[in-house]
Motif scaffolding. Structure first.
Motif, PDB file in Angstrom:
ATOM      1  N   SER A  79     -20.134 -24.886  22.835  1.00 36.38           N
ATOM      2  CA  SER A  79     -20.264 -26.290  22.437  1.00 36.38           C
ATOM      3  C   SER A  79     -19.347 -27.175  23.277  1.00 36.38           C
ATOM      4  N   PHE A  80     -18.159 -26.665  23.575  1.00 33.14           N
ATOM      5  CA  PHE A  80     -17.237 -27.402  24.434  1.00 33.14           C
ATOM      6  C   PHE A  80     -17.875 -27.657  25.798  1.00 33.14           C
ATOM      7  N   ARG A  81     -18.430 -26.610  26.402  1.00 32.25           N
ATOM      8  CA  ARG A  81     -19.052 -26.749  27.724  1.00 32.25           C
ATOM      9  C   ARG A  81     -20.235 -27.724  27.689  1.00 32.25           C
ATOM     10  N   GLU A  82     -21.054 -27.599  26.652  1.00 29.98           N
ATOM     11  CA  GLU A  82     -22.213 -28.481  26.526  1.00 29.98           C
ATOM     12  C   GLU A  82     -21.790 -29.942  26.399  1.00 29.98           C
ATOM     13  N   LYS A  83     -20.823 -30.206  25.547  1.00 31.60           N
ATOM     14  CA  LYS A  83     -20.357 -31.581  25.335  1.00 31.60           C
ATOM     15  C   LYS A  83     -19.690 -32.115  26.592  1.00 31.60           C
ATOM     16  N   ARG A  84     -18.925 -31.276  27.272  1.00 35.64           N
ATOM     17  CA  ARG A  84     -18.253 -31.708  28.502  1.00 35.64           C
ATOM     18  C   ARG A  84     -19.288 -32.072  29.569  1.00 35.64           C
ATOM     19  N   ALA A  85     -20.304 -31.249  29.734  1.00 35.49           N
ATOM     20  CA  ALA A  85     -21.362 -31.530  30.720  1.00 35.49           C
ATOM     21  C   ALA A  85     -22.063 -32.837  30.389  1.00 35.49           C
TER      22      ALA A  85
END
Length: 110
Positions: A33-39
């Motif tokens: 979720s962190f990676r998705e939100k950051r992207a």
């Protein structure tokens, strides 16, 4: 931590949201979720090279996720109109040829 990021984003504070996420990364358990939100935030902020790198990382984890493909294409300057209109067709085919070689078992790339 992710909830606070959501609240900041809803307030329109995208720079603050990204800063909060990056500062909180070691404490965030749900790394996907962190990676998705950051992207997503990088894309919204117009940091297209960083967004492209993040979407490529996400695709290396799950190459069948169509949202990651869409994010990668947006980071490369492809909107739905551009894709539907056939603009930059050769470049688009090159991107997917490279992705197919990197992820030969992906159903989304077939």
């Amino acid at each position: 931590l992710l909830y606070k990021a959501q609240v900041l984003e809803e307030k329109g504070e995208l720079d603050s949201t990204l800063a909060h996420l990056e500062k909180s990364e070691p404490l965030i358990v749900d790394k996907q979720s962190f990676r998705e939100k950051r992207a997503e935030l990088l894309l919204k902020l117009g940091r297209l090279q960083d967004a492209e790198a993040m979407y490529r990382e996400l695709l290396s984890i799950n190459s069948d996720n169509y949202q990651y493909h869409k994010g990668l294409l947006e980071a490369r300057g492809y909107t739905d109109d551009v894709v539907a209109g056939g603009v930059k067709q050769d470049e688009l085919m090159s991107i997917y040829k490279d992705l197919s070689q990197m992820h030969p078992r992906s159903n989304a790339l077939r």
